[in-house]
Scaffold this active site. Structure first.
Site, mmCIF file in Angstrom:
data_model
loop_
_atom_site.group_PDB
_atom_site.id
_atom_site.type_symbol
_atom_site.label_atom_id
_atom_site.label_comp_id
_atom_site.label_asym_id
_atom_site.label_seq_id
_atom_site.Cartn_x
_atom_site.Cartn_y
_atom_site.Cartn_z
ATOM 1 N N ASP A 1 -5.546 -7.870 -5.195
ATOM 2 C CA ASP A 1 -4.222 -7.788 -5.824
ATOM 3 C C ASP A 1 -3.163 -8.386 -4.909
ATOM 4 O O ASP A 1 -2.089 -7.815 -4.722
ATOM 5 C CB ASP A 1 -3.878 -6.339 -6.170
ATOM 6 N N LEU B 1 12.922 5.183 -0.257
ATOM 7 C CA LEU B 1 12.796 3.721 -0.325
ATOM 8 C C LEU B 1 12.345 3.261 -1.700
ATOM 9 O O LEU B 1 12.659 2.149 -2.131
ATOM 10 C CB LEU B 1 11.805 3.234 0.736
ATOM 11 N N GLY C 1 7.622 5.898 -7.471
ATOM 12 C CA GLY C 1 6.557 5.441 -8.355
ATOM 13 C C GLY C 1 6.241 6.482 -9.405
ATOM 14 O O GLY C 1 6.902 7.516 -9.505
#
Length: 508
Positions: A140, A23, A26
Site C-alpha cells: 500500500d 494529530l 481515524g
C-alpha cells in the site's frame, strides 16, 4: 503538552508521557503527539480502541503492523518504540514525523525539482528494499503512507496491509489504493509481492516529478482500464533518464518489470546517491547486536543498570530503558547528520567495538547476542547476507513463452486438467487413476468443479485428487522460476507427482 497523560482514562497506561494535541482521528482510534518525560523527546502515539477494531474487523491489521514494525530498524521506516496494552485500548508509541504526509507536501509544492524528487525517491527505495530483504511486501505504498520528519527525510509507515512473504507462496489479496495498485493486483491475480511495490514506487516517482498521477479517473472502471493497459503520458519536461526509468517501473507484465536492484543501478538513481544508501543495511539480527556506547551511557545516567540495559537491548525487550535508549539514539543522529545513515552505522560499529573491547577486559559479561561470534575475531563488520530468494522451484533461462509451452505439454502428458488465471499462472488438478479428458473440454478447462473430491480419499467414490497452482515469474538474476504450490490433497502424492512433472520438463 499536557502536564500528564490526562483524559480518556489514558493516565496510568501513558504515565511516562505528557500527551499533547491530536494529530489525526481515524475510524477506530486517534493519533496524538506526546513528550517522553524521561528524555524530553517527542513521539506519536496511536490510540486504538479494541472494541471498535473488533466491530470493524481491523484487529489483524493492527497486529500485522505492530509485528512488522517491531522487527524493523531502518532510517527510512517509521520506528516503533513500544506497545502498551490495556483491556480497552492499544497504545502504539512511534516516531514523530513533524512535517506529516508526503502527499500534503506534493499538494503544497506541486511537482518537485528533479534533485529533490530523486533524494526522496532514493530514501523510499532504500526502505522498500529493506522490507523485501526481510520478506515483507508493503502493498500500500502511496504518498499518504510516507511521512516526513523534521529534516524532510522519508519514513515508510502504515504496514497494516503488508504481508510477510513465505517461500513458494504467492499473495492473492487485492488491497491498497487503486491509483497506486499494480495491474495484477486489481485483476485479482496471484503475485509474488516485490514487483507490486515496484509499480507503486513508479507511480510515486511520477507524482514527485509531475505533480499529478499517471493513472487517474473518477470512474473506477475507466481507471482500472488505464492501469491494466498501462495507459499514461510522460510530460515533456522530464529528463531523458527519468523518462527511461519511469516506463520500466510501470510495465504491465510483472515479469518484465524492473526490479529494486535494477532501480538502484539505474543511472538516474545513482546521481548524488548518499553514501549510506550505497550499501545495504545489516540484517535485523546484526542490528540487535550493535549497542552505541554513548547512548548507553546516557541511559545509565538516567538511573538504569548497565547490564540490565544491554541484556534488554540484545534480547529486543520492550521496557522503560530500551524505549529511552532508542529515543536518545534516534534523536542524536538526526540532530547531528540529518540522516540515520552511514554516520549512524559507522558510529554504532565504532562504539560497539570500543564498548565490547573495554567490557571484555573488565567483566565476564559480553554484550552481544548469545551464539554470535566473538567481536574481536569478527571485527564487528556487519554481515550482509545474500538476498533470500522468494521461492524455491525450477529455474530456467528459456523465454517465458517457451517455458509455458513445455509446462502445458508436460501437464497434458500427465493427464492434468488446468484452468488459466493469467498468462503465467494456472490452477491445476490431477486425479489418480482417472483420465483427465473425462473432466475436460477441448481447451483442458474444468467442466464441472463439483465432481472432483478434495479429500484425497482413495476408498471413496472418486479417486484421490491433487489441487495445485503453478506460477512463473522472473528472478533477480534474469532467470525465470517455475513455482508449484499444493492447495489440497495428500502431500506424499503431490511429491510423487512433482517428481514425474520435473522428469517431463527435463528439456528445460
Amino acid at each position: 503538552m499536557d502536564g500528564n497523560a490526562k483524559g480518556g482514562g489514558h493516565s496510568e497506561a501513558l504515565k511516562n508521557y505528557n500527551l499533547g494535541r491530536t494529530l489525526g482521528i481515524g475510524s477506530f482510534g486517534k493519533v496524538k503527539i506526546a513528550e517522553h518525560k524521561l528524555t524530553g523527546h517527542r513521539v506519536a502515539i496511536k490510540i486504538l480502541n479494541r472494541r471498535q477494531m473488533r466491530n470493524m474487523e481491523m484487529e489483524e491489521k493492527a497486529k500485522r503492523e505492530i509485528k512488522i514494525l517491531r522487527l524493523f530498524i531502518h532510517p527510512h521506516i517509521i520506528r516503533l518504540y513500544e506497545v502498551i496494552y490495556t483491556p480497552t485500548d492499544i497504545y502504539v508509541v512511534m516516531e514523530y514525523c513533524k512535517f506529516g504526509e508526503l502527499f500534503d507536501y506534493i499538494v503544497e509544492k506541486g511537482r518537485l525539482q528533479e534533485d529533490e524528487a530523486r533524494r526522496i525517491f532514493q530514501q523510499i527505495i532504500s526502505g522498500v528494499e529493506y522490507c523485501h530483504r526481510n520478506m515483507v511486501v508493503h502493498r500500500d505504498l502511496k504518498p499518504e503512507n510516507l511521512l516526513l520528519d523534521s529534516k524532510y527525510n522519508v519514513k515508510l509507515a502504515d504496514f497494516g496491509l503488508s504481508n510477510v512473504m513465505h517461500d513458494g507462496h504467492f499473495l492473492k489479496t487485492s488491497c491498497g489504493s487503486p491509483n497506486y495498485a499494480a495491474p495484477e493486483v486489481i485483476s485479482g491475480k496471484l503475485y509474488a509481492g516485490p514487483e507490486v511495490d515496484v509499480w507503486s514506487c513508479g507511480v510515486i516517482l511520477y507524482a514527485l516529478l509531475c505533480g499529478t498521477l499517471p493513472f487517474d479517473d473518477e470512474n473506477i472502471p475507466n481507471l482500472f482500464k488505464k492501469i491494466k493497459g498501462g495507459i499514461y503520458t510522460l510530460p515533456s519536461h522530464l529528463s531523458a533518464l527519468a523518462r527511461d526509468l519511469i516506463p520500466r517501473m510501470l510495465v504491465v507484465d510483472p515479469m518484465k518489470r524492473i526490479t529494486i536492484r535494477e532501480i538502484r543501478e539505474h543511472q538516474w538513481f545513482q546521481i548524488r546517491l548518499p553514501r549510506y544508501l550505497a550499501v545495504p543495511p545489516p540484517d535485523t539480527a546484526q542490528q540487535a547486536k550493535m549497542i552505541d556506547e554513548d547512548t548507553l551511557q546516557d541511559v545509565v545516567n538516567l538511573g538504569y543498570g548497565k547490564d540490565h540495559v544491554c541484556e534488554s537491548l540484545r534480547n529486543r525487550l520492550q521496557n522503560e530503558a530500551t524505549v529511552a535508549y532508542y529515543l536518545l539514539l534516534d534523536n542524536r543522529f538526526r540532530a547531528t547528520s540529518g540522516y540515520l545513515g552511514a554516520d549512524y552505522q559507522e558510529s554504532l560499529e565504532r562504539n560497539f567495538n570500543r564498548f565490547a573491547s573495554s567490557e571484555s577486559a573488565s567483566s565476564n559479561t559480553r554484550h552481544y547476542l548469545p551464539g554470535s561470534s566473538d567481536p574481536h575475531a569478527s571485527g564487528l563488520r556487519p554481515h550482509y547476507p545474500v538476498e533470500r530468494k522468494w521461492a524455491l522451484g525450477l529455474q530456467s533461462r528459456a523465454q517465458p513463452r517457451e517455458i509455458m509451452i513445455e509446462v502445458l505439454k508436460a501437464l497434458q502428458d500427465l493427464n492434468v486438467s488446468w484452468k488459466k488465471n493469467g498468462q503465467y499462472n494456472m490452477k491445476c488438478r490431477w486425479s489418480v487413476g482417472t483420465q483427465a479428458t473425462d473432466m475436460l473440454d477441448v481447451n483442458n478447462s474444468f467442466v464441472d468443479d463439483s465432481i472432483i473430491m478434495d479429500n484425497g480419499d482413495v476408498n471413496g467414490r472418486l479417486p484421490a485428487v491433487i489441487k495445485f497452482e503453478i506460477q512463473l515469474y522472473k528472478t533477480r538474476d534474469e532467470k525465470y522460476l517455475l513455482d508449484m504450490q499444493r492447495v489440497t490433497g495428500p502431500q506424499l502424492l503431490f511429491l510423487d507427482f512433482c517428481a514425474d512433472f520435473l522428469t517431463k520438463l527435463r528439456v528445460l
